[in-house]
Enzyme design. Sequence first.
Site, PDB file in Angstrom:
ATOM      1  N   ASN A  93     -33.142  10.953 -34.727  1.00  0.00           N
ATOM      2  CA  ASN A  93     -32.927   9.726 -35.694  1.00  0.00           C
ATOM      3  C   ASN A  93     -31.904   9.040 -34.957  1.00  0.00           C
ATOM      4  O   ASN A  93     -30.799   9.425 -34.382  1.00  0.00           O
ATOM      5  CB  ASN A  93     -32.700  10.021 -37.271  1.00  0.00           C
ATOM      6  CG  ASN A  93     -31.531  11.094 -37.296  1.00  0.00           C
ATOM      7  OD1 ASN A  93     -31.495  11.697 -36.755  1.00  0.00           O
ATOM      8  ND2 ASN A  93     -31.082  10.741 -38.754  1.00  0.00           N
TER       9      ASN A  93
ATOM     10  N   GLU B 157     -29.524   5.587 -35.907  1.00  0.00           N
ATOM     11  CA  GLU B 157     -29.061   4.803 -37.050  1.00  0.00           C
ATOM     12  C   GLU B 157     -28.315   3.470 -36.574  1.00  0.00           C
ATOM     13  O   GLU B 157     -28.207   3.354 -35.332  1.00  0.00           O
ATOM     14  CB  GLU B 157     -28.306   5.578 -38.251  1.00  0.00           C
ATOM     15  CG  GLU B 157     -28.985   6.728 -38.521  1.00  0.00           C
ATOM     16  CD  GLU B 157     -28.225   7.504 -39.877  1.00  0.00           C
ATOM     17  OE1 GLU B 157     -26.926   7.242 -39.985  1.00  0.00           O
ATOM     18  OE2 GLU B 157     -28.802   8.277 -40.435  1.00  0.00           O
TER      19      GLU B 157
ATOM     20  N   CYS C  26     -36.336   6.649 -37.977  1.00  0.00           N
ATOM     21  CA  CYS C  26     -36.165   8.361 -38.162  1.00  0.00           C
ATOM     22  C   CYS C  26     -36.712   9.074 -36.799  1.00  0.00           C
ATOM     23  O   CYS C  26     -37.133   8.357 -35.769  1.00  0.00           O
ATOM     24  CB  CYS C  26     -37.452   8.684 -39.134  1.00  0.00           C
ATOM     25  SG  CYS C  26     -37.218   8.243 -40.891  1.00  0.00           S
TER      26      CYS C  26
ATOM     27  N   GLU D  51     -38.920  11.158 -36.131  1.00  0.00           N
ATOM     28  CA  GLU D  51     -40.377  11.152 -36.069  1.00  0.00           C
ATOM     29  C   GLU D  51     -40.994  10.085 -35.133  1.00  0.00           C
ATOM     30  O   GLU D  51     -41.664   9.946 -34.433  1.00  0.00           O
ATOM     31  CB  GLU D  51     -41.017  11.312 -37.168  1.00  0.00           C
ATOM     32  CG  GLU D  51     -41.062  12.880 -37.874  1.00  0.00           C
ATOM     33  CD  GLU D  51     -39.558  12.606 -38.860  1.00  0.00           C
ATOM     34  OE1 GLU D  51     -38.830  11.989 -38.731  1.00  0.00           O
ATOM     35  OE2 GLU D  51     -39.675  13.197 -39.786  1.00  0.00           O
TER      36      GLU D  51
ATOM     37  N   CYS E 266     -40.720  11.123 -44.000  1.00  0.00           N
ATOM     38  CA  CYS E 266     -40.907  10.260 -44.991  1.00  0.00           C
ATOM     39  C   CYS E 266     -42.273   9.170 -45.020  1.00  0.00           C
ATOM     40  O   CYS E 266     -42.843   9.654 -44.090  1.00  0.00           O
ATOM     41  CB  CYS E 266     -39.777   9.053 -44.784  1.00  0.00           C
ATOM     42  SG  CYS E 266     -39.912   7.900 -43.427  1.00  0.00           S
TER      43      CYS E 266
ATOM     44  N   CYS F 193     -43.067   7.505 -41.465  1.00  0.00           N
ATOM     45  CA  CYS F 193     -43.355   8.605 -40.737  1.00  0.00           C
ATOM     46  C   CYS F 193     -44.701   9.188 -40.882  1.00  0.00           C
ATOM     47  O   CYS F 193     -45.436   9.162 -39.931  1.00  0.00           O
ATOM     48  CB  CYS F 193     -42.340   9.821 -40.501  1.00  0.00           C
ATOM     49  SG  CYS F 193     -40.874   8.837 -39.979  1.00  0.00           S
TER      50      CYS F 193
END
Length: 159
Positions: A62, A64, A73, A75, A108, A111
């Site tokens: 990830n 940020e 994310c 993924e 999530c 993703c």
Amino acid sequence: MKKLNFNFEYESYDSVTELDTVRQELIQKAVEAAGKAYAPYSNFHVGAAVLLGNGEIISGNNQENASYPVGICAERTLLSYVHANFPDQKKKILAITVLDTDLEASPCGLCRQTIIEYETIQNEPIEIILHNRSGTVLIIPSGAALLPLHFNSESLNDH
Ligand code: THU
């Protein structure tokens, strides 16, 4: 009126050692990637690794941002990179791990939608391995299994 129902089977393992070597290696690569996650705001370090059709394993994590919603994310960082660079390689198995919790971390909604996009175009499911700090593992047969009644490009075909 009809009542319908959606269900799927998945596997649960107490330890990575119960898995075959390629799945163990994928998890190892995901753990290494999680260690390099850029997650200064959440302190939630996620790593992902994907096995390609040619046997290569690529990993990501990830990323940020001080503007929180800009963060990506693990993924989607990984799958975007992989499809940008190896568009002709199938994505076979995706391992996801999180270093900071013993709970099952699961992709999530964004993703899941992303995984389904690539399943749709390769016409083949992507197996999803979920791993966490406690070392337990879940194996889920596809991204589609995690998003009932999902939207994909087939929904666009007939409009
Ligand atoms: N995150 C992922 O990278 N993958 C997931 O499956 C769940 C959440 C990241 C996003 C954010 O950087 C941090 O974890 C906390 O939500």
